[in-house]
Scaffold this motif. Structure first.
Motif, mmCIF file in Angstrom:
data_model
loop_
_atom_site.group_PDB
_atom_site.id
_atom_site.type_symbol
_atom_site.label_atom_id
_atom_site.label_comp_id
_atom_site.label_asym_id
_atom_site.label_seq_id
_atom_site.Cartn_x
_atom_site.Cartn_y
_atom_site.Cartn_z
ATOM 1 N N SER A 153 0.904 -1.163 0.193
ATOM 2 C CA SER A 153 -0.252 -0.011 0.052
ATOM 3 C C SER A 153 0.902 1.273 -0.048
ATOM 4 C CB SER A 153 -0.832 -0.010 1.022
ATOM 5 O OG SER A 153 -0.059 0.303 2.256
ATOM 6 N N GLY A 154 0.426 2.359 0.101
ATOM 7 C CA GLY A 154 1.008 3.581 0.155
ATOM 8 C C GLY A 154 1.996 3.656 1.285
ATOM 9 N N ASN A 155 3.196 4.438 0.887
ATOM 10 C CA ASN A 155 4.156 4.654 2.197
ATOM 11 C C ASN A 155 4.075 5.728 3.087
ATOM 12 O OD1 ASN A 155 5.237 5.863 0.241
ATOM 13 N ND2 ASN A 155 7.202 4.876 0.111
ATOM 14 N N GLN A 156 3.057 6.719 2.563
ATOM 15 C CA GLN A 156 2.849 7.831 3.290
ATOM 16 C C GLN A 156 2.147 7.846 4.651
ATOM 17 O OE1 GLN A 156 1.093 6.737 0.542
ATOM 18 N NE2 GLN A 156 1.172 8.229 -0.900
ATOM 19 N N VAL A 157 2.376 8.660 5.622
ATOM 20 C CA VAL A 157 1.966 8.583 6.839
ATOM 21 C C VAL A 157 0.363 8.705 6.796
ATOM 22 C CG1 VAL A 157 1.738 9.934 9.020
ATOM 23 C CG2 VAL A 157 3.751 9.964 7.773
ATOM 24 N N ARG A 158 -0.290 7.661 7.416
ATOM 25 C CA ARG A 158 -1.649 7.361 7.377
ATOM 26 C C ARG A 158 -2.259 7.131 6.174
ATOM 27 N NH1 ARG A 158 -1.919 12.584 11.279
ATOM 28 N NH2 ARG A 158 -1.987 13.431 9.360
ATOM 29 N N ALA A 159 -1.412 6.392 5.332
ATOM 30 C CA ALA A 159 -2.010 5.613 4.078
ATOM 31 C C ALA A 159 -2.971 4.764 4.235
ATOM 32 C CB ALA A 159 -0.899 5.176 3.378
ATOM 33 N N PRO A 160 -3.919 4.699 3.604
ATOM 34 C CA PRO A 160 -5.002 3.561 3.680
ATOM 35 C C PRO A 160 -4.206 2.100 3.489
ATOM 36 C CG PRO A 160 -5.602 4.942 1.897
ATOM 37 C CD PRO A 160 -4.159 5.483 2.275
ATOM 38 N N PRO A 161 -4.996 1.014 4.007
ATOM 39 C CA PRO A 161 -4.238 -0.460 4.337
ATOM 40 C C PRO A 161 -4.202 -0.707 2.766
ATOM 41 C CG PRO A 161 -6.525 -0.450 5.016
ATOM 42 C CD PRO A 161 -6.130 1.085 4.829
ATOM 43 N N PRO A 162 -3.496 -1.906 2.587
ATOM 44 C CA PRO A 162 -3.599 -2.485 1.051
ATOM 45 C C PRO A 162 -4.972 -3.002 0.901
ATOM 46 C CG PRO A 162 -2.094 -3.583 2.496
ATOM 47 C CD PRO A 162 -2.756 -2.682 3.321
ATOM 48 N N PHE A 163 -5.474 -2.918 -0.560
ATOM 49 C CA PHE A 163 -6.807 -3.187 -0.954
ATOM 50 C C PHE A 163 -7.183 -4.744 -0.855
ATOM 51 C CE2 PHE A 163 -7.203 0.249 -4.366
ATOM 52 C CZ PHE A 163 -7.834 1.118 -3.391
ATOM 53 N N GLU A 164 -8.264 -4.865 -0.444
ATOM 54 C CA GLU A 164 -8.562 -6.490 -0.177
ATOM 55 C C GLU A 164 -9.898 -6.726 -1.003
ATOM 56 O OE1 GLU A 164 -9.562 -7.387 3.978
ATOM 57 O OE2 GLU A 164 -9.666 -5.436 4.442
ATOM 58 N N CYS A 165 -10.418 -7.964 -1.155
ATOM 59 C CA CYS A 165 -11.744 -8.414 -1.773
ATOM 60 C C CYS A 165 -11.972 -9.619 -0.913
ATOM 61 C CB CYS A 165 -11.666 -8.578 -3.132
ATOM 62 S SG CYS A 165 -11.757 -7.087 -4.016
ATOM 63 N N ARG A 166 -13.160 -9.840 -0.430
ATOM 64 C CA ARG A 166 -13.566 -10.861 0.169
ATOM 65 C C ARG A 166 -15.291 -10.965 -0.036
ATOM 66 N NH1 ARG A 166 -12.408 -7.074 4.433
ATOM 67 N NH2 ARG A 166 -14.073 -6.401 5.474
ATOM 68 N N PRO A 167 -15.850 -12.191 0.220
ATOM 69 C CA PRO A 167 -17.215 -12.369 0.214
ATOM 70 C C PRO A 167 -17.806 -11.416 1.391
ATOM 71 C CG PRO A 167 -16.035 -14.439 0.376
ATOM 72 C CD PRO A 167 -14.957 -13.548 0.517
ATOM 73 N N GLY A 168 -19.028 -11.068 0.733
ATOM 74 C CA GLY A 168 -20.044 -10.106 1.737
ATOM 75 C C GLY A 168 -20.712 -9.424 0.892
ATOM 76 N N GLY A 169 -22.121 -9.259 1.241
ATOM 77 C CA GLY A 169 -22.891 -8.187 0.433
ATOM 78 C C GLY A 169 -23.133 -6.855 0.820
ATOM 79 N N GLY A 170 -22.492 -6.641 1.827
ATOM 80 C CA GLY A 170 -22.252 -4.992 2.216
ATOM 81 C C GLY A 170 -23.321 -4.447 3.082
ATOM 82 N N GLY A 171 -24.001 -5.440 3.868
ATOM 83 C CA GLY A 171 -24.953 -5.640 4.807
ATOM 84 C C GLY A 171 -24.512 -5.032 6.032
ATOM 85 N N PRO A 172 -25.238 -4.950 7.184
ATOM 86 C CA PRO A 172 -24.706 -4.540 8.436
ATOM 87 C C PRO A 172 -23.516 -5.621 8.761
ATOM 88 C CG PRO A 172 -27.166 -4.146 8.419
ATOM 89 C CD PRO A 172 -26.798 -4.815 7.052
ATOM 90 N N GLY A 173 -22.633 -5.132 9.403
ATOM 91 C CA GLY A 173 -21.308 -5.995 9.771
ATOM 92 C C GLY A 173 -20.443 -6.386 8.646
ATOM 93 N N SER A 174 -20.812 -6.118 7.649
ATOM 94 C CA SER A 174 -19.949 -6.277 6.400
ATOM 95 C C SER A 174 -19.713 -5.083 5.367
ATOM 96 C CB SER A 174 -20.454 -7.279 5.586
ATOM 97 O OG SER A 174 -21.624 -7.301 4.799
ATOM 98 N N TYR A 175 -20.056 -3.739 5.938
ATOM 99 C CA TYR A 175 -19.732 -2.493 5.291
ATOM 100 C C TYR A 175 -18.406 -2.403 4.821
ATOM 101 C CZ TYR A 175 -24.294 -1.057 6.388
ATOM 102 O OH TYR A 175 -26.069 -1.032 6.815
ATOM 103 N N ALA A 176 -18.004 -1.987 3.715
ATOM 104 C CA ALA A 176 -16.644 -1.667 3.396
ATOM 105 C C ALA A 176 -16.269 -0.506 4.156
ATOM 106 C CB ALA A 176 -16.503 -1.563 1.876
#
Length: 87
Positions: A38-61
């Motif tokens: 991932s980015g090496n800047q201070v407070r950069a976002p974590p590495p991208f990831e993909c996993r199963p989940g429909g985006g409902g409560p408890g699995s929001y991105a």
């Protein structure tokens, strides 16, 4: 704010629907993938990831809060394609 769901499609693209002719394979809905960097800047976002989940409560991105340097998953936050999941 950076939408964590960008790992599943950015700039109008949906990665799970893309094909590469003879080099593509069928989508495995149970597969999980995490980038190794991932980015090496201070407070950069974590590495991208993909996993199963429909985006409902408890699995929001959620989103990456640059100021706090942390991921916020308690509320849905869509990317430009309207996605709130990591699927």
């Amino acid at each position: 704010r950076h939408a964590i769901s960008n790992s599943c499609g950015q700039e109008g693209r949906t990665y799970q629907e893309e094909t590469c002719g003879i080099f593509s394979c069928t989508v495995d809905p149970s597969m999980e993938v995490t980038a190794i960097s991932s980015g090496n800047q201070v407070r950069a976002p974590p590495p991208f990831e993909c996993r199963p989940g429909g985006g409902g409560p408890g699995s929001y991105a959620g989103y990456w809060d640059t100021y706090a340097g942390s991921e916020i998953k308690s509320t849905p936050y869509s990317n430009t394609a309207g996605r709130i999941d990591l699927e």
